[in-house]
Enzyme design. Sequence first.
Site, PDB file in Angstrom:
ATOM      1  N   HIS A 197       0.817  -1.216   0.000  1.00  0.00           N
ATOM      2  CA  HIS A 197       0.000   0.000   0.000  1.00  0.00           C
ATOM      3  C   HIS A 197       0.850   1.264   0.000  1.00  0.00           C
ATOM      4  CE1 HIS A 197      -2.898  -3.094   1.077  1.00  0.00           C
ATOM      5  NE2 HIS A 197      -3.801  -2.291   0.566  1.00  0.00           N
ATOM      6  N   HIS A 217      -2.852 -13.265  -0.808  1.00  0.00           N
ATOM      7  CA  HIS A 217      -3.960 -13.651   0.061  1.00  0.00           C
ATOM      8  C   HIS A 217      -3.907 -15.122   0.463  1.00  0.00           C
ATOM      9  CE1 HIS A 217      -6.124 -10.083  -2.013  1.00  0.00           C
ATOM     10  NE2 HIS A 217      -5.563  -9.695  -0.880  1.00  0.00           N
ATOM     11  N   TYR A 222       2.279  -8.818  -5.778  1.00  0.00           N
ATOM     12  CA  TYR A 222       2.223  -8.770  -4.313  1.00  0.00           C
ATOM     13  C   TYR A 222       0.848  -9.121  -3.736  1.00  0.00           C
ATOM     14  CZ  TYR A 222       6.784  -6.475  -4.496  1.00  0.00           C
ATOM     15  OH  TYR A 222       8.113  -6.195  -4.695  1.00  0.00           O
TER      16      TYR A 222
END
Length: 1079
Positions: A202, A377, A374
């Site tokens: 992020h 999960h 990236y």
Amino acid sequence: MSEKQTGSANGGLGKTLAQLEQVVSASLRPLPSQTGDGTYVTEQVKTGILKDLSHVDLGDLKTLVDVSKSALTGEALDDRKYIMERVIQLSAGLPSTSQIGKELTNTFLTTLWNDLEHPPISYLGRDAMYRRADGSGNNVLWPHIGAAGTPYARSVQPKTVQSPNLPDPETLFDCLLARKEYKEHPNKISSVLFYIASIIIHDLFETDRKDPAISLTSSYLDLSPLYGNNQQEQDLIRTFKDGKLKPDCFSTKRVLGFPPDVGVVLIMFNRFHNYVVEKLAMINEGGRFTKPQESDTAAYAKYDNDLFQTGRLVTCGLYVNIILKDYVRTILNINRTDSIWSLDPRSEMKDGLLGRAAAQATGNQVAAEFNLVYRWHSCISQRDQKWTEDMYQELFPGQDPSKISLQDFLRGLGRWEAKLPGEPRERPFAGLQRKADGSYDDNDLVKIFEESVEDCAGAFGALHVPTVFRSIEALGIQQARSWNLATLNEFRKYFNLAPYKTFEEINSDPYVADQLKRLYDHPDRVEIYPGIIVEDAKESMAPGSGLCTNFTISRAILSDAVALVRGDRFHTVDFTPKHLTNWAYNEIQPQDSVDQTHVFYKLVLRAFPNHFRGDSIYAHFPLVVPSENKKILTKLGTADKYSWDRPNYTPPPQFINSHSACMSILSDQETFKVTWGSKIEFLMRHNNQPYGRDFMLSGDRTPNAMSRQMMGKALYRDKWETEVKRFYENITLKLLHRYSYKLAGVNQVDVVRDIANLAQVHFCASVFSLPLKTESNPRGIFTESELYQIMAVVFTSIFYDADIGKSFELNQAARAVTQQLGQLTLANVELIAKTGFIANLVNSLHRHDVLSEYGVHMIQRLLDSGMPAPEIVWTHVLPTAGGMVANQAQLFSQSLDYYLSEEGSVHLPEINRLAKEDTTEADDLLLRYFMEGARIRSSVALPRVVAQPTVVEDNGQKITLKQGQHIICNLVSASMDPVTFPEPDKVKLDRDMNLYAHFGFGPHQCLGLGLCKTALTTMLKVIGRLDNLRRAPGGQGKLKKLSGPGGIAMYMTPDQTAFFPFPTTMKIQWDGDLPEVKE
């Protein structure tokens, strides 16, 4: 005709003949017929190597060898050997037609050109000094590169023709991704690693929903989730006061949709930033952060911004060090080895025969392909899966996450985000409540972090994404398609990886391979996403493969890490002490001797200083679960260095400040116990024997009192005072002669480093027969400076281990040097015990005529008690020596510092007069001057632990103390207590000598009290005798010290890279010559 004339004549003749030869040659040429203008066509003649060699001598060949060696090895050239000039001589000496000469000249020109950057990559000026809020300006010449709000780059050219009718994204999820059964990560990596990964993701990627080609965050590792993507967001997170961030806040809203553990890590970085700016302002290196009046709005705004921006650079520096030294090392499984190697893109490189050095500080633009790389999960733990499912129930009550349509999912996310307040402090977080100062309770945050460390993450691979992420993954597949990216095989070819020829090569699971075949028909048509996350995962390999991710991802993330760091100006060419300050640059640096260079503990211990022990495994290696770390470190033989206890809150100690209360506590051995026993035992434990427990300061038992009695008898012999006085007068004067010098005719010496510290080293070595290397004892082991550092580290580890962030490093270093010194001392003591002949020989090596009762004789007296040599050394000699050197040195330096100050210097003429009198009366007054100076500059604090509940009256207040509570007798404030010392700021020579507190009080009062007073007064006498004694000009003439908790002084190392409990440097000047040393 003279020889010179003959040579001249011959030279002239040669020149004439050459000219005649040219004339004849010209006359024989044919008419020019090859050009239209009647000129001859000339060809440049190049001489061959044989002709060139006739102009080369052995010296020239040596020059070529030296230059070639430097080019091959990268070894620096020694310019004092005039290699550049020799290259010029060689080039100039070759014929103008020499091809070798031309190549040599061109190489020289290329070298000179390459010495400088073209164009430059680092610039002066405030505009280039700090990171901009949106990431622009990282590359000064191309400022838009990597800025927030710019398009993603494309790394790979998409050439494969793909069907417009690709498989349905939700079908892809159900066939290839949906978790069937949970598998733990094979290397027991904790969820903390993936929280760091979430922050990195992020930090680099935030796709604009209105225009998916645009990333709303910068392309740099600049902690934008904490600091914001642009100036407006950054302003919301700042207090605009003293460079600080709003407490326990972070900028991004997106992280609130993750398990709270991610937010806790961001809060830890927030706290680290605020810790850093506090220290930057306190140190104020070179006056860089001098605080103006807040009423001067412009000046204060600059002050606040300089602190904030520098603090951000430092915090981002730690962030990147955590990525490279903890995160990447764990990814590569190097954490399972004792190697300190790391893949650090900041490595200094030079062009060599094997190729050009990788460019740096070029800027960076993240590529859309890496937005997909990236998406991890599959590694979500069962704990975090449950948290996410609970959150979905809040967003979509009563609905099955796997059945929610993409439109409903997007609308639900939009409603959730719209409800979040713009003000970071008002956003809900993990159900926690803020305190009055805006921070969260440490207990709550630590509990979340502790559980994160213990939570084992999931494994990479197909069929392992929790079904609650069905909508998110389907959106990711749609987004990837909207970018028109290359296929999985094209992406692999870009990294020079073999393309897949069969579906079984992509994934060896027959079911997954068959599903891929039905969905895509041919391996070349498999999309990059979800292709890269359904590949087989790598097996564990130590070192090499620790993350055990899918094959293509494991290669791509390393390339991306290098690009992100090496392309960032602030992590490369501008990552310097000049930009960060000396202290801050050192604060975030990895240490080879600590955790194989891991640095995560620096973040944890600064964020939660009262919850973690300095050696907590939860702080030092949080990226692997503790149970697995136990196996790793046991195999490496280092498990016993760490505490395996869970974090637990330890309240800060209660300060006791009045003289009366401190003296009462220090005298009460039943109610208040000393706390140093475990420290002493840790340092002195040898060959699994628990030495040190019976040392006088290790406890309050009878054996501890007997230790004090035994060492007291050994130190205080007949004529001890005369011998000590003569020794210190002699050694102080000797050191002055040895280390003083003249600057422009003015006498100068570093009175702390070279006189105060070393005088104590010489005394300690003489008293305890320690292996000090000197001119008279060249076979000694340690130099004066080395032995001081050893003793200072030992003393600090036992008595001044107050900085939790440095505690582990300090204690490990102290133990290492203690063991080394102890073994050498033990060998010496055992020699004395075995033979008188060798004892006399050893005595001659260590003898100082003045101290006839000490050295070998004192060791022999201790041996006569019948105590074994190891017990004498490890339990009595080493701890006594360790408690002596640094303490005595600091007391003298502090006292002298006062008398060199503006307020204290009025006493120097009288001190000078008394020092020259050399009478008992004068010496008594000098003692009082010393004691007063030491009192006023005292930095002593003595800890105790409460053995039974009690009430203490301190400055008129009743303080209730609980059993087990830690307290600090603050002798700084006690020494300035106006009740005991009227007019405490003034020097008064008639004070009661029994009231001084800086040597302690009661049964554990400094054993060397009498010795210290005599020794340090004698040193004051020698220094005070110097005429016109004064500080050296500028900062060099002052002790660099800051006020710590309770007003206790914190000193700094000479380069101001670190705090130190004792004075380290202070230069003085004086007039006239030094007295001669009396042998």
